[in-house]
Design a protein around this motif. Structure first.
Motif, PDB file in Angstrom:
ATOM      1  N   VAL A 102       0.856  -1.184   0.000  1.00  0.00           N
ATOM      2  CA  VAL A 102       0.000   0.000   0.000  1.00  0.00           C
ATOM      3  C   VAL A 102       0.892   1.234   0.000  1.00  0.00           C
ATOM      4  N   LEU A 103       0.829   2.023  -1.061  1.00  0.00           N
ATOM      5  CA  LEU A 103       1.672   3.207  -1.211  1.00  0.00           C
ATOM      6  C   LEU A 103       1.010   4.457  -0.636  1.00  0.00           C
ATOM      7  N   TYR A 104      -0.318   4.499  -0.691  1.00  0.00           N
ATOM      8  CA  TYR A 104      -1.072   5.631  -0.144  1.00  0.00           C
ATOM      9  C   TYR A 104      -2.473   5.133   0.181  1.00  0.00           C
ATOM     10  N   GLU A 105      -3.038   5.642   1.292  1.00  0.00           N
ATOM     11  CA  GLU A 105      -4.409   5.268   1.644  1.00  0.00           C
ATOM     12  C   GLU A 105      -5.033   6.325   2.533  1.00  0.00           C
ATOM     13  N   ASP A 106      -6.276   6.667   2.232  1.00  0.00           N
ATOM     14  CA  ASP A 106      -7.094   7.467   3.134  1.00  0.00           C
ATOM     15  C   ASP A 106      -8.489   6.864   3.156  1.00  0.00           C
ATOM     16  N   ASP A 107      -9.475   7.617   3.624  1.00  0.00           N
ATOM     17  CA  ASP A 107     -10.795   7.038   3.826  1.00  0.00           C
ATOM     18  C   ASP A 107     -11.563   6.787   2.536  1.00  0.00           C
ATOM     19  N   CYS A 108     -11.139   7.401   1.411  1.00  0.00           N
ATOM     20  CA  CYS A 108     -11.929   7.256   0.180  1.00  0.00           C
ATOM     21  C   CYS A 108     -11.157   6.629  -0.977  1.00  0.00           C
ATOM     22  N   MET A 109      -9.833   6.613  -0.907  1.00  0.00           N
ATOM     23  CA  MET A 109      -9.045   6.070  -2.013  1.00  0.00           C
ATOM     24  C   MET A 109      -7.744   5.467  -1.500  1.00  0.00           C
ATOM     25  N   ALA A 110      -7.059   4.784  -2.408  1.00  0.00           N
ATOM     26  CA  ALA A 110      -5.749   4.207  -2.089  1.00  0.00           C
ATOM     27  C   ALA A 110      -4.964   4.057  -3.386  1.00  0.00           C
ATOM     28  N   ILE A 111      -3.662   3.928  -3.244  1.00  0.00           N
ATOM     29  CA  ILE A 111      -2.795   3.564  -4.367  1.00  0.00           C
ATOM     30  C   ILE A 111      -1.980   2.363  -3.919  1.00  0.00           C
ATOM     31  N   VAL A 112      -2.086   1.284  -4.661  1.00  0.00           N
ATOM     32  CA  VAL A 112      -1.468   0.017  -4.287  1.00  0.00           C
ATOM     33  C   VAL A 112      -0.460  -0.394  -5.347  1.00  0.00           C
ATOM     34  N   SER A 113       0.690  -0.880  -4.918  1.00  0.00           N
ATOM     35  CA  SER A 113       1.700  -1.385  -5.848  1.00  0.00           C
ATOM     36  C   SER A 113       1.315  -2.793  -6.293  1.00  0.00           C
ATOM     37  N   LYS A 114       1.008  -2.935  -7.579  1.00  0.00           N
ATOM     38  CA  LYS A 114       0.640  -4.248  -8.141  1.00  0.00           C
ATOM     39  C   LYS A 114       1.882  -4.988  -8.597  1.00  0.00           C
ATOM     40  N   PRO A 115       2.104  -6.212  -8.145  1.00  0.00           N
ATOM     41  CA  PRO A 115       3.247  -6.990  -8.648  1.00  0.00           C
ATOM     42  C   PRO A 115       3.012  -7.455 -10.081  1.00  0.00           C
ATOM     43  N   ALA A 116       4.081  -7.750 -10.784  1.00  0.00           N
ATOM     44  CA  ALA A 116       3.963  -8.397 -12.087  1.00  0.00           C
ATOM     45  C   ALA A 116       3.515  -9.839 -11.876  1.00  0.00           C
ATOM     46  N   PRO A 168     -11.329  -0.643   5.526  1.00  0.00           N
ATOM     47  CA  PRO A 168     -12.630  -0.160   5.034  1.00  0.00           C
ATOM     48  C   PRO A 168     -12.834   1.295   5.434  1.00  0.00           C
ATOM     49  N   PRO A 169     -13.604   2.056   4.663  1.00  0.00           N
ATOM     50  CA  PRO A 169     -13.880   3.454   5.028  1.00  0.00           C
ATOM     51  C   PRO A 169     -14.563   3.527   6.398  1.00  0.00           C
ATOM     52  N   ARG A 170     -14.114   4.482   7.210  1.00  0.00           N
ATOM     53  CA  ARG A 170     -14.649   4.586   8.575  1.00  0.00           C
ATOM     54  C   ARG A 170     -15.701   5.675   8.718  1.00  0.00           C
ATOM     55  N   GLN A 171     -15.561   6.769   7.981  1.00  0.00           N
ATOM     56  CA  GLN A 171     -16.459   7.898   8.158  1.00  0.00           C
ATOM     57  C   GLN A 171     -17.328   8.164   6.936  1.00  0.00           C
ATOM     58  N   SER A 172     -17.061   7.490   5.849  1.00  0.00           N
ATOM     59  CA  SER A 172     -17.793   7.752   4.609  1.00  0.00           C
ATOM     60  C   SER A 172     -19.228   7.243   4.696  1.00  0.00           C
TER      61      SER A 172
END
Length: 314
Positions: free
Chosen positions: A78-92, A119-123
């Motif tokens: 997981v490269l970035y995460e907040d309550d509404c989105m994330a950016i995940v490093s996908k392996p080959a 999971p989103p907590r406040q959304s």
């Protein structure tokens, strides 16, 4: 109807508080309860305990393999995460999204996201399971933007449609071409792919001599359009220098090296935040180890050959 049968099979439609099949007859006085929240098949456990255990074990096993840096050159992270989105490093080696060819046969990144993201907590509009908003080829590693809420799903999708997302790829090209200026240099490729305009900005970084391929060229690739296999086709069909390991898009002058993987990865992605307007979210991954290893091996073999040629001429 089919919708009612699906609601029954997924447990959204209950008869007197009990899950039943769509063929069950309803009697006077029965209570039907329909849940507004759909249950996503990615997180729906089978009723049978043995199948449920296999369901969980298969996903945990794959997560453990892809997060282990000993087994994966670009581990799942997981490269970035907040309550509404994330950016995940996908392996080959894994598809981004499940499709008809993978269902029941192999797991994909979207199957694993519920295990690695919160999971989103406040959304007020959470998705039943996190969803990737774009795809990377199965053989390509890199950051994948993921939506966790319905609003983020819509806003992130609009960012991709409006070309407000910046993606940087890195690749190793093989072969010599008169179209390649000496590095460092930058130029633009414009061509039609399947009848649609496609644009890629190419930056040449360095070149490494190689006994097998003649020359290995390090490049940055910035796609400005999103055609299928755009980067691979531009390198092979326009420049005449295919990406190392590409056995689909190549030319007759290059010998395809199979079973070595595709030497293309997405290094960096920058996208507007779906909720916090004006803020950009950026994530990147380091170069997979196999890239530097291939360069070192190619250069070592070339220098060894040159040294022996000199000894033979003495």
């Amino acid at each position: 109807s089919n919708a009612a049968n699906v609601a029954c099979s997924t447990g959204r439609l209950l008869l007197n508080g009990v899950k039943v099949s769509g063929a069950r007859h309803v009697k006077v006085g029965d209570l039907l309860t329909l849940s507004a929240q759909k249950t996503d098949w990615r997180t729906l456990l089978p009723d049978d305990p043995n199948r449920a255990k296999r369901f969980c074990d298969a996903r945990l096993r794959l997560v453990n393999v892809f997060t282990d840096e000993k087994f994966s050159h670009s581990p799942l992270k997981v490269l970035y995460e907040d309550d509404c989105m994330a950016i995940v490093s996908k392996p080959a080696g894994i598809h981004t999204m499940s499709w008809s060819g993978t269902l029941g046969k192999s797991l994909c990144l979207d199957d694993l996201l519920p295990l690695v993201l919160e999971p989103p907590r406040q959304s007020q509009d959470p998705l039943s399971a996190p969803l990737p908003r774009h795809r990377l080829d199965a053989r390509v590693a890199g950051p994948v933007v993921v939506a966790k809420t319905r609003r983020a799903l819509i806003e992130l999708g609009r960012s991709f449609e409006d070309n407000r997302v910046e993606k940087e790829y890195r690749a190793l090209l093989v072969g010599k071409s008169s179209l390649l200026p000496p590095p460092p240099s930058t130029f633009t490729i414009q061509s039609d792919i399947d009848g649609r305009e496609s644009v890629t900005i190419v930056t040449l970084l360095a070149q490494t001599p190689c006994n097998v391929d003649g020359l290995i060229t390090d490049v940055k690739l910035f796609p400005k359009t999103g055609r299928k296999h755009q980067l691979r086709r531009h390198c092979a069909e326009v420049l005449g220098t295919p990406i190392l390991g590409d056995d689909l898009h190549t030319n007759n002058q290059i010998t395809v090296r199979k079973r070595i993987g595709l030497y293309l990865y997405c290094r960096r992605v920058v996208i507007p935040h779906p909720i916090d307007k004006g803020r950009l979210v950026e994530a990147e991954i380091p170069e997979p180890r196999r890239f530097s290893r291939h360069r070192e091996k190619a250069l070592k073999g070339y220098l060894w050959q040159q040294e022996h040629k000199q000894k033979e001429n003495v």
